[in-house]
Design an enzyme around this catalytic site. Structure first.
Site, PDB file in Angstrom:
ATOM      1  N   TYR A 296       6.853  -0.178  -0.199  1.00 14.72           N
ATOM      2  CA  TYR A 296       6.929   1.271  -0.408  1.00 14.72           C
ATOM      3  C   TYR A 296       8.354   1.772  -0.525  1.00 14.72           C
ATOM      4  O   TYR A 296       8.649   2.683  -1.287  1.00 14.72           O
ATOM      5  CB  TYR A 296       6.234   2.023   0.736  1.00 14.72           C
ATOM      6  CG  TYR A 296       4.738   1.876   0.724  1.00 14.72           C
ATOM      7  CD1 TYR A 296       4.091   0.870   1.446  1.00 14.72           C
ATOM      8  CD2 TYR A 296       3.958   2.730  -0.058  1.00 14.72           C
ATOM      9  CE1 TYR A 296       2.716   0.726   1.411  1.00 14.72           C
ATOM     10  CE2 TYR A 296       2.576   2.601  -0.090  1.00 14.72           C
ATOM     11  CZ  TYR A 296       1.972   1.590   0.639  1.00 14.72           C
ATOM     12  OH  TYR A 296       0.612   1.442   0.601  1.00 14.72           O
ATOM     13  N   GLU A 353      -0.172  -3.438  -2.424  1.00 14.90           N
ATOM     14  CA  GLU A 353       0.054  -2.005  -2.241  1.00 14.90           C
ATOM     15  C   GLU A 353       1.437  -1.613  -2.728  1.00 14.90           C
ATOM     16  O   GLU A 353       2.411  -2.251  -2.362  1.00 14.90           O
ATOM     17  CB  GLU A 353      -0.034  -1.599  -0.760  1.00 14.90           C
ATOM     18  CG  GLU A 353      -1.419  -1.552  -0.202  1.00 14.90           C
ATOM     19  CD  GLU A 353      -1.414  -1.172   1.259  1.00 14.90           C
ATOM     20  OE1 GLU A 353      -0.585  -0.342   1.673  1.00 14.90           O
ATOM     21  OE2 GLU A 353      -2.233  -1.736   2.003  1.00 14.90           O
TER      22      GLU A 353
HETATM   23  C1  LIG Z   1      10.654   1.799  12.771  1.00 15.32           C
HETATM   24  C2  LIG Z   1      10.017   3.159  13.002  1.00 15.32           C
HETATM   25  O1  LIG Z   1       9.040   3.405  11.999  1.00 15.32           O
HETATM   26  C3  LIG Z   1       8.276   4.590  12.208  1.00 15.32           C
HETATM   27  C4  LIG Z   1       7.124   4.683  11.212  1.00 15.32           C
HETATM   28  O2  LIG Z   1       6.824   3.356  10.788  1.00 15.32           O
HETATM   29  C5  LIG Z   1       5.912   3.164   9.812  1.00 15.32           C
HETATM   30  C6  LIG Z   1       6.103   2.044   9.033  1.00 15.32           C
HETATM   31  C7  LIG Z   1       5.211   1.754   8.033  1.00 15.32           C
HETATM   32  C8  LIG Z   1       4.147   2.612   7.801  1.00 15.32           C
HETATM   33  C9  LIG Z   1       3.264   2.312   6.696  1.00 15.32           C
HETATM   34  C10 LIG Z   1       2.276   3.112   6.185  1.00 15.32           C
HETATM   35  N1  LIG Z   1       1.851   2.443   5.103  1.00 15.32           N
HETATM   36  C11 LIG Z   1       0.870   2.899   4.128  1.00 15.32           C
HETATM   37  C12 LIG Z   1      -0.398   2.162   4.498  1.00 15.32           C
HETATM   38  N2  LIG Z   1      -0.268   0.723   4.234  1.00 15.32           N
HETATM   39  C13 LIG Z   1      -1.642   0.273   4.386  1.00 15.32           C
HETATM   40  C14 LIG Z   1      -2.488   1.394   3.848  1.00 15.32           C
HETATM   41  O3  LIG Z   1      -3.493   1.657   4.778  1.00 15.32           O
HETATM   42  C15 LIG Z   1      -1.561   2.596   3.693  1.00 15.32           C
HETATM   43  O4  LIG Z   1      -2.158   3.762   4.220  1.00 15.32           O
HETATM   44  N3  LIG Z   1       2.480   1.292   4.995  1.00 15.32           N
HETATM   45  N4  LIG Z   1       3.376   1.213   5.949  1.00 15.32           N
HETATM   46  C16 LIG Z   1       3.937   3.734   8.596  1.00 15.32           C
HETATM   47  C17 LIG Z   1       4.837   4.018   9.610  1.00 15.32           C
END
Ligand SMILES: CCOCCOc1ccc(-c2cn(C[C@@H]3NC[C@@H](O)[C@H]3O)nn2)cc1
Length: 448
Positions: A296, A353
């Site tokens: 992403y 993804e």
């Molecule tokens: C180090 C501190 O970090 C704070 C937030 O940390 C994250 C990291 C990554 C994510 C995250 C969300 N998504 C999208 C999803 N992938 C699977 C699918 O269900 C989508 O909805 N990918 N990665 C969220 C929060």
């Protein structure tokens, strides 16, 4: 104008996940998952959102398949709700739950779309969480029994399978950072969960060879790119450490049969030990047929003495961010893909993804003008094309997501879909990005 041309062999798809789209949380024999419990616990999810109804896809899957058919994609990646098909987590199959997925698979195949199943997309049955969840090594056996049941039920029609989605999110984000279910903040718990997720993956791969001998199986780690802020060694090392958490920690065991010693030591310094048993790494490093990559975002990384576990801080390359506040860094996608190829060799890669959060609504003209999402996809597909031309064996690109859906702790406000969903009426509205993606799939190319 420049044409970005993809090889005809590149497969195209769209992805969703059970808890994020199905709804019908208490219908058809489904029992609670950890995400039902977590989302119904006040304070865990923005606006108090939960997946009780989601996109109502449990009742609207036929319409969703028609959107996929008209999109023209080769494949649809979806996940199975474990607590819908085995309500007790182990033991008896729930016929109604199995029937839902059989109907979905049938609908896809009849419309010329290949199903790709993700077995675990974070919605562990709550019954198993109450027995220790993924911290309990026994859960790997429960997962194997669930996987075997699904291989036996659907392996005749479904030939592409993923075991675990984003193991970093399901372990560290969920058990150390406390941001996802079950919301724990224990590094030891997260290290135990990460190992058991990989062990469960390996056990399922072993069994898959017997139950679906003509199928392909892999898993779908998520990776972000950290580019050193300067040529200073401390910045270079900080970026390596920060990326190791998602990359080497989850890929070295599968592809090399070892955990990265740097992180084993770092976790031990923070009183979190890696508890393995004899033979675990042999099971985990079962050869896989393909690897899913979820990408992403990325940023610059700079050494910061008090920068958390990895002593690294992230600095956005420029001010462009999506509506979930993630920097836009398509060069990081190219670097991630070429780096993975150099490190782990010629394992075929599906981008399982890639997509962007933009929260556009339906305008007065009845359309959703999400130009920013089209720009994001153009940039990242250009990076993907460069990586393919550099020799990276990418075999598929699956956009996240087909539908706006429940974006975990961010709830429904954060929209990743190429189709807009009205979460009151469940009405679907194809966005401009849907039509752009349809044309790109049709032509195997786009103009930029
Ligand atoms: C180090 C501190 O970090 C704070 C937030 O940390 C994250 C990291 C990554 C994510 C995250 C969300 N998504 C999208 C999803 N992938 C699977 C699918 O269900 C989508 O909805 N990918 N990665 C969220 C929060």
């Amino acid at each position: 104008m420049t044409t970005i041309q993809f090889p005809d062999k590149l497969k195209w798809g769209a992805a969703t996940a059970s808890y994020q789209i199905e709804g019908a949380a208490k219908e058809g024999g489904r029992t609670a998952s950890i995400w039902d419990v977590f989302s119904h616990t006040p304070g865990n999810v923005k606006n108090g959102d939960h997946g009780d109804h989601a996109c109502n896809s449990y009742h609207m899957y036929k319409e969703d398949v028609q959107h996929l058919k008209e999109l023209g994609v080769d494949m649809y990646r979806f996940s199975i709700s474990w607590s819908r098909v085995i309500p007790d987590g182990t033991g008896e199959l729930n016929p109604e739950g199995v029937e839902y997925y059989r109907n979905l698979i049938q609908e896809l195949i009849e419309n010329g779309i290949e199903p790709m199943i993700t077995l675990y997309h974070w919605d562990l049955p709550q019954v198993l969480q109450e027995k220790g969840g993924w911290e309990n090594r026994e859960t790997t056996e429960a997962f194997l029994a669930y996987a075997n049941a699904m291989f036996q039920e659907f392996g005749g029609q479904v030939k592409k399978w993923l075991t675990i989605n984003e193991p970093w999110c399901a372990s560290f984000l969920s058990n150390y950072l406390g941001i996802h279910a079950p919301g724990k903040t224990s590094l030891q718990a997260a290290v135990d969960v990460s190992h058991h997720l990989l062990l469960a993956h390996g056990k399922a791969v072993q069994s898959f060879r017997d139950l679906v001998p003509d199928g392909e199986i892999g898993y779908a780690p998520n990776v972000g790119w950290l580019e050193p802020y300067s040529p200073n060694q401390e910045d270079i090392d900080a970026c390596k450490r920060g990326m190791m958490w998602q990359k080497e920690w989850f890929m070295d065991p599968v592809f090399k049969g070892t955990y990265p010693e740097t992180l084993v030591k770092l976790f031990a310094e923070h009183n979190a030990t890696l508890n393995m048993e004899e033979g675990d790494l042999e099971i985990i490093s079962q050869p896989i047929d393909m690897m899913g990559i979820n990408y992403y975002t990325g940023s610059l990384g700079r050494y910061k003495e008090d920068g958390g576990l990895f002593q690294v801080e992230e600095i956005a390359l420029d001010e462009r961010r999506t509506d979930i506040d993630w920097p836009i860094y398509s060069e990081g996608f190219y670097k991630t893909l070429t780096d993975l190829h150099q490190t782990y060799g010629d394992v075929p890669i599906y981008i399982t993804e890639n997509g962007a959060c933009y929260n556009h609504g339906v305008e007065e003209d009845g359309k959703v003008h999400d130009k920013e999402r089209v720009d994001y996809l153009k940039q990242h597909l250009t990076a993907l094309n460069r990586a393919m031309e550099a020799g990276v064996p990418i075999v598929g690109y699956i956009v996240w997501s087909l539908l706006d859906n429940f974006e975990w702790a961010e709830g429904y406000e954060k929209r990743f879909g190429i189709i807009h969903v009205n979460f009151e009426t469940f009405e679907r509205t194809r966005k401009d990005s849907y039509y752009w993606f349809k044309e790109t799939v049709e032509n195997h190319s786009f103009e930029r």
